[in-house]
Design a protein around this motif. Structure first.
Motif, short mmCIF file in Angstrom:
data_model
loop_
_atom_site.label_atom_id
_atom_site.label_comp_id
_atom_site.label_asym_id
_atom_site.label_seq_id
_atom_site.Cartn_x
_atom_site.Cartn_y
_atom_site.Cartn_z
N ASP A 88 0.79 -1.20 -0.24
CA ASP A 88 -0.14 -0.06 0.22
C ASP A 88 0.84 1.20 0.02
O ASP A 88 0.67 2.29 -0.82
CB ASP A 88 -1.00 0.00 1.20
N ILE A 89 1.85 1.26 0.82
CA ILE A 89 2.83 2.43 0.79
C ILE A 89 3.49 2.61 -0.63
O ILE A 89 3.71 3.63 -0.97
CB ILE A 89 4.24 2.13 1.78
N LYS A 90 3.89 1.57 -1.00
CA LYS A 90 4.66 1.63 -2.60
C LYS A 90 3.74 2.30 -3.35
O LYS A 90 4.07 3.16 -4.34
CB LYS A 90 4.91 0.07 -2.86
N LYS A 91 2.32 1.70 -3.44
CA LYS A 91 1.62 2.09 -4.30
C LYS A 91 0.76 3.62 -4.23
O LYS A 91 0.68 4.26 -5.20
CB LYS A 91 0.25 1.24 -4.56
N ASN A 92 0.63 4.08 -2.97
CA ASN A 92 -0.36 5.15 -2.61
C ASN A 92 0.51 6.18 -1.88
O ASN A 92 -0.34 7.16 -1.60
CB ASN A 92 -1.56 4.64 -2.01
N ALA A 93 1.46 6.24 -1.36
CA ALA A 93 2.13 7.05 -0.70
C ALA A 93 2.81 8.35 -1.64
O ALA A 93 3.83 8.52 -1.45
CB ALA A 93 3.20 6.66 0.40
N ASN A 94 1.90 8.97 -2.21
CA ASN A 94 2.33 9.94 -3.32
C ASN A 94 2.76 11.11 -2.61
O ASN A 94 1.89 11.58 -1.54
CB ASN A 94 1.20 10.28 -4.20
N GLY A 95 3.91 11.71 -2.88
CA GLY A 95 4.31 13.29 -2.37
C GLY A 95 5.13 12.86 -1.40
O GLY A 95 5.58 13.90 -0.75
N PHE A 96 5.29 11.59 -0.83
CA PHE A 96 5.99 11.45 0.54
C PHE A 96 7.32 10.79 0.13
O PHE A 96 7.53 9.63 0.89
CB PHE A 96 5.19 10.68 1.72
N SER A 97 8.21 11.52 -0.66
CA SER A 97 9.48 10.64 -1.28
C SER A 97 10.35 10.46 -0.10
O SER A 97 10.80 9.21 -0.12
CB SER A 97 9.94 11.58 -2.43
N LYS A 98 10.33 11.33 0.69
CA LYS A 98 11.52 10.96 1.93
C LYS A 98 11.21 9.91 2.77
O LYS A 98 11.83 9.11 3.10
CB LYS A 98 12.06 12.40 2.45
N VAL A 99 9.97 10.14 3.34
CA VAL A 99 9.36 9.25 4.45
C VAL A 99 9.36 7.98 3.76
O VAL A 99 9.55 6.71 4.32
CB VAL A 99 8.19 9.96 4.91
N LYS A 100 8.71 7.82 2.53
CA LYS A 100 8.37 6.76 1.91
C LYS A 100 9.63 5.77 1.52
O LYS A 100 9.70 4.74 1.75
CB LYS A 100 7.89 6.95 0.67
N GLU A 101 10.73 6.59 1.26
CA GLU A 101 12.00 5.68 1.07
C GLU A 101 12.45 5.07 2.36
O GLU A 101 13.01 3.99 2.41
CB GLU A 101 13.01 6.76 0.57
N LYS A 102 12.51 5.78 3.54
CA LYS A 102 12.93 5.35 4.75
C LYS A 102 12.01 4.21 4.93
O LYS A 102 12.54 3.21 5.91
CB LYS A 102 12.84 6.45 6.04
N VAL A 103 10.77 4.13 4.97
CA VAL A 103 9.86 3.21 5.57
C VAL A 103 9.91 1.80 4.66
O VAL A 103 10.04 0.85 5.24
CB VAL A 103 8.25 3.51 5.21
N LEU A 104 10.17 2.21 3.51
CA LEU A 104 10.50 0.80 2.45
C LEU A 104 11.87 0.17 2.94
O LEU A 104 11.95 -1.18 2.76
CB LEU A 104 10.42 1.13 1.06
N GLU A 105 12.73 0.96 3.28
CA GLU A 105 14.32 0.34 3.62
C GLU A 105 13.98 -0.44 5.05
O GLU A 105 14.64 -1.56 4.97
CB GLU A 105 15.15 1.52 3.97
N GLU A 106 13.29 -0.06 5.89
CA GLU A 106 12.74 -0.83 6.83
C GLU A 106 12.05 -1.94 6.56
O GLU A 106 12.48 -3.20 7.28
CB GLU A 106 12.07 0.05 8.24
#
Length: 584
Positions: A88-106
Motif C-alpha cells: 500500500d505504501i509503495k502504491k499510494n504514498a504519493n508526495g512523501f518521497s523522503k519518508v516513503k524511502e525510509k519506510v520501505l528500507e525498514e
C-alpha cells in the motif's frame, strides 16, 4: 442554545441520529419524550472534531501496526498484514518521497529477517527461542516505521501532513463513506482533499456543514433547501426499502441520486440532512459480508462492506443503547452471529414485561408486530450506479427466543465462522438450514473438518419446535435424538475398534448415507443402516427404524434422524479410552 430534533421512524434517520449522539455523548442529550431529542448548539459544534477522532480510531494505520507489535513471535498471519501495508505504501504514498524511502528500507529489513523465522510452508524455521529473538529485531524495525509514519512532510498549499493522516483519510473516504456518500467534498481526491491535514478537514466540516445545519434548524423559514428527515423542513424523497440511493455532497451542491436528472432543476437538501447522512456509517455496525452466496455453485460472488442497524420496539433512548452495544460487539467479534446474539439477548431481558408501554405510535404508523428489525445496507461495487442494496428483515418471535437464550444459541456458536454466519442468516430469514448441515457433513468427510455435529443437529430441532410455538424441545424428542446419536457412536466404536474397519471404508459408507438422506430416499438409507448393524452384530434401535414413517410433524423428523445417525458416525472415537461403548 437548545435545539430539538424529532425522532422519526425512518431507519436512515435513526442511523444518522445514533451517529450524532455517539459523537456528542448520550449524557449531553435530553429526551423530553420518546419522539424528541434535545441538544445544546455548543455541543453540536464539537461534532467535526469528534468525527475525525472517532474515524481515526477505525482506520489509523499506526494503531494497526502497534497491535501487531503485541505478538511474541511473528508468524505468517502477521507478515501477511505487513506485506499488504508495504504494498500500500509503495502504491499510494504519493508526495512523501523522503519518508516513503525510509519506510520501505525498514520493510526490506523486516522481510529479510522473516526468512529466518518461518519457511515457505509457514512453519517455524528455527527453535522458538531463536524465533523470539529475531522477532524482537523485527519489532525494532517496525517501531522505526511507526516513527517515520508520524513525521510531517510539506506538501501543496503549505500544509503539513503525515503519511499516516493521508492513509487514514483515504481509507475513511474509500471504505467508510463511499458506499453511503457517492461524492464528498470532505475527502474528494478530485480537489486534492487527501493532501490536506486532519485539522483542515475538521475546520471545513465545521464551517460548511455543522454550523450551517445549526443555523437551518434554528431558523427553518430562512433555509433555501429542504431536509427530507425533519418535518419542519418538508422532504422531497425518501429512500425505498430495497435500494439506498447515495448522496453527492460538495461545497457547491448536494443531491440525492434518486432524483430525476432530466428535471429542469434539481432539489437541494439542507445541511442538517447532509450532516445526518454523513454520520450514518457511525451509527451502524460495520463488517464485510458475503453477497449473493450461491448454494448451487458453492461459491460466494463477492464480499461487500455492510452497514447494519437494529430497529427495535423500544423507546429511542434505549434503541440507541442497543445499537451502541451491537456496534461494539461487532468490533470485538468477527463472528456476526455472536454479536447479534449478545445484542438480542440484551433486548430480550429489557423488554420482558414492558410490552404495554412499547412505542404505541410506531406500532400504529408502521404496524410493528415484532421486537427487532435488522436493516442491512450492502455497498454496491459498481460506483456508476450510485445505489446500494438494502435488506430489512423483521425477526419473528421464535428467532428472538433462539438468539436470546444462551442454552439454545450455544448449539451453533462453536461452528466455524464460515458456516455459523450463513446459518445465522438462514435462521433470521426462516430458511431451513438442513442443506447446510449436509454441506458441513460433506466438509467433515472431505477435508477432515471437525465440528460439534450433535450441537448443530440439536439447533435444528430447537428451531423447529420454537417455530411451531413450543418452548424447549419435549423430552421424548430429546430422548429419541440422544438415543440415535449415542447408538451411532457405539456402532462406530465397534466397527473401528473391534471389526478393524479403517476410516476410508467407513467414510465411504457415510458418504452413501449422506446421498440417500439428502434425496430423502428412506428405503436405501435404512438398507445401509441395517447392513451396518449386521456388520457390528448389534440390535437396531426403534427410534432409528422410525425413519421409515417419520414426518415433519413427528417429534423427530426423517432429517433429524438422519442428522443424529450420521453425526454420531462422524464423531471422533478413541478405542483405548472407551471400551465400554463397544460390544455389550
Amino acid at each position: 442554545m437548545k435545539i430539538k430534533l424529532p425522532i422519526t421512524y425512518d431507519w436512515t434517520y435513526l442511523m444518522g441520529l445514533t451517529g450524532l449522539i455517539r459523537l456528542i455523548s448520550k449524557d449531553k442529550f435530553f429526551f423530553p419524550n420518546q419522539f424528541e431529542v434535545e441538544v445544546d448548539t455548543e455541543d453540536m459544534k464539537k461534532v467535526s472534531e469528534n468525527y475525525f477522532k472517532l474515524c481515526f480510531n477505525y482506520r489509523n494505520p499506526i494503531t494497526q501496526l502497534k497491535e501487531i507489535l503485541n505478538n511474541e513471535i511473528f508468524m505468517e498471519k502477521e507478515f501477511n498484514k505487513l506485506t499488504r501495508f508495504r504494498d500500500d505504501i509503495k502504491k499510494n504514498a504519493n508526495g512523501f518521497s523522503k519518508v516513503k524511502e525510509k519506510v520501505l528500507e525498514e520493510f526490506a529489513e523486516i522481510f529479510e529477517k522473516k526468512k529466518k523465522i518461518i519457511n515457505k510452508s509457514g512453519n517455524l524455521n528455527c527453535c522458538e527461542e531463536d524465533a523470539k529473538q529475531i522477532t524482537d529485531l523485527v519489532k525494532e524495525s517496525l517501531r522505526k516505521v511507526i516513527t517515520y509514519l508520524e513525521e510531517k512532510e510539506k506538501l501543496e498549499k503549505d500544509d503539513e501532513i503525515s503519511i499516516n493522516e493521508q492513509f487514514a483519510l483515504r481509507s475513511i473516504r474509500g471504505k467508510y463513506l463511499k458506499p453511503i456518500i457517492g461524492q464528498s467534498g470532505l475527502l474528494n481526491p478530485a480537489v486534492k482533499a487527501t493532501y490536506l491535514n486532519t485539522k483542515s478537514h475538521a475546520d471545513w466540516f465545521k464551517q460548511n456543514i455543522v454550523e450551517v445545519a445549526i443555523e437551518e434548524i434554528q431558523n427553518p423559514d430562512s433555509c433555501p433547501n429542504r431536509c427530507f428527515f425533519i418535518p419542519s423542513l418538508p422532504g422531497v424523497y425518501k429512500f425505498s426499502n430495497n435500494e439506498f440511493f447515495q448522496l453527492g455532497i460538495s461545497e457547491v451542491e448536494s443531491v440525492n441520486y434518486q432524483w430525476n436528472y432530466n428535471a429542469d432543476s434539481l432539489p437541494r437538501i439542507s445541511s442538517m440532512a447532509k450532516l445526518i447522512m454523513l454520520l450514518v456509517p457511525l451509527g451502524a455496525a460495520q463488517y464485510n459480508k458475503e453477497y449473493n452466496y450461491s448454494e448451487l455453485t458453492e461459491k460466494k460472488q463477492d464480499i461487500r462492506p455492510t452497514w447494519s442497524f437494529l430497529v427495535t420496539s423500544e423507546p429511542f433512548s434505549q434503541m440507541y443503547e442497543t445499537n451502541i452495544k451491537y456496534i461494539k460487539e461487532k468490533e470485538r467479534e468477527e463472528n456476526f452471529s455472536i454479536a447479534l446474539k449478545e445484542t438480542i439477548n440484551d433486548i430480550s431481558k429489557r423488554s420482558q414485561g414492558t410490552k404495554d408501554s412499547i412505542r404505541v405510535k410506531a406500532q400504529k404508523e408502521r404496524q410493528y408486530k415484532d421486537e427487532i428489525t435488522v436493516v442491512e445496507v450492502w455497498a454496491n461495487p459498481n460506483n456508476q450506479e450510485k445505489k446500494s442494496a438494502v435488506e430489512t428483515l423483521t425477526l419473528p418471535d421464535y428467532v428472538v427466543k433462539f438468539f436470546g437464550n444462551e442454552k439454545y444459541f450455544s448449539k451453533i456458536d462453536r461452528i466455524h465462522t464460515k458456516f455459523s454466519n450463513r446459518i445465522t442468516a438462514m435462521i433470521m430469514k426462516g430458511i431451513d438450514f438442513q442443506p447446510l448441515i449436509y454441506e458441513l457433513f460433506y466438509a467433515s468427510l472431505k477435508e477432515n473438518f471437525y465440528f460439534y455435529h450433535k450441537n448443530i443437529c440439536e439447533a435444528k430441532i430447537i428451531i423447529n419446535h420454537l417455530k411451531k410455538g413450543g418452548n424447549p424441545v419435549n423430552n421424548k424428542a430429546k430422548r429419541d435424538f440422544d438415543n440415535i446419536f449415542s447408538k451411532a457412536v457405539q456402532l462406530k466404536n465397534i466397527l473401528i475398534c473391534y471389526k478393524q474397519w479403517d476410516d476410508r471404508k467407513l467414510n465411504g459408507v457415510i458418504y452413501k448415507l449422506l446421498n440417500t438422506a439428502k434425496t430423502r430416499n428412506r428405503k436405501d438409507f435404512l438398507d445401509i443402516v441395517f447392513r451396518l448393524h449386521i456388520n457390528a452384530e448389534i440390535e437396531i434401535s426403534k427410534s432409528l427404524v422410525n425413519a421409515q414413517v417419520a414426518t415433519n410433524e413427528s417429534n423427530v423428523s426423517f432429517d433429524d434422524i438422519a442428522n443424529a445417525f450420521i453425526g454420531g458416525l462422524l464423531t471422533k472415537v478413541n478405542c483405548k479410552e472407551d471400551k465400554n461403548n463397544g460390544k455389550q
